[in-house]
Design an enzyme around this catalytic site. Structure first.
Site, PDB file in Angstrom:
ATOM      1  N   GLU A  17      26.986  17.343 -24.272  1.00  0.00           N
ATOM      2  CA  GLU A  17      27.597  16.393 -23.342  1.00  0.00           C
ATOM      3  C   GLU A  17      28.513  15.369 -24.012  1.00  0.00           C
ATOM      4  OE1 GLU A  17      24.718  13.454 -21.794  1.00  0.00           O
ATOM      5  OE2 GLU A  17      23.162  14.693 -22.705  1.00  0.00           O
ATOM      6  N   TYR A  26      35.187   7.237 -22.919  1.00  0.00           N
ATOM      7  CA  TYR A  26      35.055   6.131 -21.977  1.00  0.00           C
ATOM      8  C   TYR A  26      36.073   5.066 -22.377  1.00  0.00           C
ATOM      9  CZ  TYR A  26      30.780   8.806 -21.814  1.00  0.00           C
ATOM     10  OH  TYR A  26      29.881   9.856 -21.761  1.00  0.00           O
ATOM     11  N   ARG A  72      32.755  12.586 -18.826  1.00  0.00           N
ATOM     12  CA  ARG A  72      31.708  13.277 -19.573  1.00  0.00           C
ATOM     13  C   ARG A  72      31.553  14.664 -18.966  1.00  0.00           C
ATOM     14  NH1 ARG A  72      28.267   9.655 -19.395  1.00  0.00           N
ATOM     15  NH2 ARG A  72      26.799  10.262 -17.756  1.00  0.00           N
ATOM     16  N   HIS A  76      27.684   7.680 -27.805  1.00  0.00           N
ATOM     17  CA  HIS A  76      26.362   8.307 -27.694  1.00  0.00           C
ATOM     18  C   HIS A  76      26.352   9.655 -28.409  1.00  0.00           C
ATOM     19  CE1 HIS A  76      27.772  11.155 -24.585  1.00  0.00           C
ATOM     20  NE2 HIS A  76      28.361  10.137 -23.979  1.00  0.00           N
ATOM     21  N   HIS A 133      20.621  16.359 -26.284  1.00  0.00           N
ATOM     22  CA  HIS A 133      19.197  16.054 -26.440  1.00  0.00           C
ATOM     23  C   HIS A 133      18.395  17.271 -26.001  1.00  0.00           C
ATOM     24  CE1 HIS A 133      19.035  15.533 -22.035  1.00  0.00           C
ATOM     25  NE2 HIS A 133      20.104  14.759 -22.149  1.00  0.00           N
ATOM     26  N   ASP A 190      20.113  19.228 -16.174  1.00  0.00           N
ATOM     27  CA  ASP A 190      20.844  17.993 -16.494  1.00  0.00           C
ATOM     28  C   ASP A 190      22.324  18.355 -16.649  1.00  0.00           C
ATOM     29  OD1 ASP A 190      21.704  15.534 -17.345  1.00  0.00           O
ATOM     30  OD2 ASP A 190      20.526  15.495 -19.189  1.00  0.00           O
ATOM     31  N   HIS A 213      14.832  14.057 -21.176  1.00  0.00           N
ATOM     32  CA  HIS A 213      14.936  13.857 -22.623  1.00  0.00           C
ATOM     33  C   HIS A 213      13.611  14.366 -23.181  1.00  0.00           C
ATOM     34  CE1 HIS A 213      18.108  10.408 -22.109  1.00  0.00           C
ATOM     35  NE2 HIS A 213      18.591  11.611 -21.872  1.00  0.00           N
ATOM     36  N   GLU A 241      28.847  17.840 -19.223  1.00  0.00           N
ATOM     37  CA  GLU A 241      27.524  18.176 -19.757  1.00  0.00           C
ATOM     38  C   GLU A 241      27.019  19.482 -19.172  1.00  0.00           C
ATOM     39  OE1 GLU A 241      23.067  16.139 -20.075  1.00  0.00           O
ATOM     40  OE2 GLU A 241      24.509  15.421 -18.576  1.00  0.00           O
ATOM     41  N   ASP A 259      26.438  12.521 -12.949  1.00  0.00           N
ATOM     42  CA  ASP A 259      25.411  12.986 -13.876  1.00  0.00           C
ATOM     43  C   ASP A 259      24.136  13.138 -13.055  1.00  0.00           C
ATOM     44  OD1 ASP A 259      23.456  13.352 -15.812  1.00  0.00           O
ATOM     45  OD2 ASP A 259      24.371  11.954 -17.238  1.00  0.00           O
ATOM     46  N   HIS A 284      24.971   4.249 -17.981  1.00  0.00           N
ATOM     47  CA  HIS A 284      23.827   4.419 -17.103  1.00  0.00           C
ATOM     48  C   HIS A 284      24.041   3.683 -15.770  1.00  0.00           C
ATOM     49  CE1 HIS A 284      21.051   5.406 -20.766  1.00  0.00           C
ATOM     50  NE2 HIS A 284      21.786   6.428 -20.375  1.00  0.00           N
ATOM     51  N   ASP A 328       0.817  -1.214   0.000  1.00  0.00           N
ATOM     52  CA  ASP A 328       0.000   0.000   0.000  1.00  0.00           C
ATOM     53  C   ASP A 328       0.855   1.270   0.000  1.00  0.00           C
ATOM     54  OD1 ASP A 328       1.010  -0.256   2.530  1.00  0.00           O
ATOM     55  OD2 ASP A 328      -0.897   0.060   3.577  1.00  0.00           O
TER      56      ASP A 328
END
Length: 432
Positions: free
Chosen positions: A379, A383, A400, A345, A349, A266, A356, A402, A255, A238, A35
């Site tokens: 961004e 890697y 990275r 990548h 975006h 972001d 996104h 961004e 990130d 991710h 619940d």
């Protein structure tokens, strides 16, 4: 953001749908377990048109010579309000949110067929929600069943998301101001995490620093599940476990962004756990930073969406050659896609109510042309996963960088401000 802004959007959409009817439900509440519910978050399309925060609500827009916007929402309920908190109810909601009419959500299935009678077109998010598709089909069939009485159901059904996506792609001044606030808070959160970082801490401790700063400054919370990736974890795009220890002489990639009034920031920053870059880390970092600068320089009205990515890829590929991770001419390496081993990548975006965000990236075969008011991320990253052909000093480095960028009339504006250069990062991380 005032309710006048939402009213303006509804009126604009009413002109688009002409004599049609548009149906925009909010998101349902979702049970986490037994619940207990997940924290409620409204549907972005619904919020864009209403600013109404409660679940169990639907906006119906009726076009034509006498256009009107209608809200269906929960009734006032003294007992449920004791348990769950305040409800507007239809009467208060109509006044507070600027609707022409408001009814109990319990009346929706009765009134919906009435609203569809003799309308040319029905607009809704076709295929987005099976239950809503079935609910709308029932309403249409109810109207069709009255054909002998001279009642006509809409003959065409259009996907409303295409129209709303185009609207959402260009932010108005109020949206940009809200997004600036989210960016300011998120930038402060990243600076706090940098200053707090020490070898031996856990990734989740830095996540806690972000969460604290976001909420302390009035954000609604995280805009998405944060990534706090130490060492080689940064090579997992991710990575969200955030449960490993941060080791000396390694980097940590964060990130993370906050949400304010539904709008997302972001930001990604990568920095040394101990506050000082090693020579190899600095070499890679400067390549990514230069790639971001090239991408930002390619972001301007009249340029197409992919130009920033192409600019970043060229700088990154040259950097990979300089690091001796790739060999050959830059043009050939780009044409063959060899850089994708280390950069897999896109460089950005759309950004807005969704991290996104809504909006087409291509129109036909052509990439979308940037216009003032569009907001995007920039961004790039590298890697470098361990491998037999990867030098030890580079193995496991994931970087990275961004930022959030708005397109202006004469270029673009980077409106996130977290420390970014090597000097800025090392200065904010000083512990003396």
């Amino acid at each position: 953001m005032t309710h006048a802004h939402y009213l303006t959007r509804r009126r604009r959409l009413l002109k688009t749908i002409s004599d049609g009817v548009a149906i925009i439900p909010t998101a349902p509440e979702v049970v986490r377990n037994r619940d207990a519910h997940y924290p409620y978050r409204f549907d972005s399309y619904f919020w864009y048109l209403s600013g109404f925060p409660e679940p169990e609500a639907v906006v119906v827009l009726v076009g034509g010579n006498k256009p009107k916007s209608i809200l269906f929402c929960r009734d006032k309920h003294e007992e449920r309000e004791i348990w769950d908190g305040y409800r507007y109810g239809p009467k208060a909601a109509k006044s507070a949110f600027g609707f022409d009419a408001a009814y109990s959500i319990e009346q929706l299935d009765k009134k919906l067929p009435e609203l569809l009678v003799d309308r040319d077109t029905l607009w809704h998010a076709v295929g987005h929600d099976e239950a809503w598709d079935a609910r709308i089909a029932r309403a249409l069939n109810e109207v069709r069943a009255q054909a002998r009485a001279g009642k006509r159901a809409p003959r065409a059904i259009h996907d409303l998301r295409a129209e709303l996506d185009a609207m959402r792609l260009i932010k108005d001044k109020a949206e940009l101001a809200t997004m600036q606030r989210a960016a300011d808070i998120a930038s402060a959160g990243h600076a706090r995490a940098m200053h707090a970082c020490r070898p031996g801490m856990a990734e989740y401790e830095l996540e806690a620093e972000l969460s604290y700063e976001f909420r302390k400054r009035g954000a609604d919370g995280h805009a998405y599940t944060p990534i706090v990736a130490g060492g080689a974890n940064a090579c997992v795009l991710h990575y969200v476990e955030n449960n490993k220890l941060l080791n000396d002489h390694t980097l940590v990639l964060i990130d993370a962004g906050c949400e304010v009034e539904g709008y997302a920031a972001d930001i990604t920053r990568t920095f040394p756990v101990n506050g000082r870059f090693t020579p190899a880390q600095k070499d890679v970092y400067e390549i990514v930073l230069a790639a971001q600068a090239a991408a930002i320089a390619a972001t301007a009205p009249g340029r197409h969406f992919m130009e920033a990515h192409d600019a970043a890829v060229r700088v990154l590929t040259q950097g990979l050659v300089d690091l001796k991770l790739l060999t050959g001419s830059v043009d050939t390496l780009i044409e063959k896609g060899d850089f994708r081993r280390f950069y897999m990548h896109r460089t950005g975006h759309w950004l807005g109510l969704d991290v996104h965000d809504a909006g087409e990236y291509k129109i036909g075969n052509d990439w979308t042309t940037l216009q003032p008011g569009m907001t995007i991320t920039v961004e790039p990253g590298l890697y470098i996963r361990p491998g037999a052909d990867v030098p030890t000093e580079l193995a496991g480095i994931g970087i990275r960088i961004e930022d959030d960028v708005r397109v202006t009339t004469d270029g673009c504006d980077v409106y996130t401000t977290a420390p970014k250069t090597v000097a800025e990062i090392e200065e904010v991380m000083r512990h003396d």
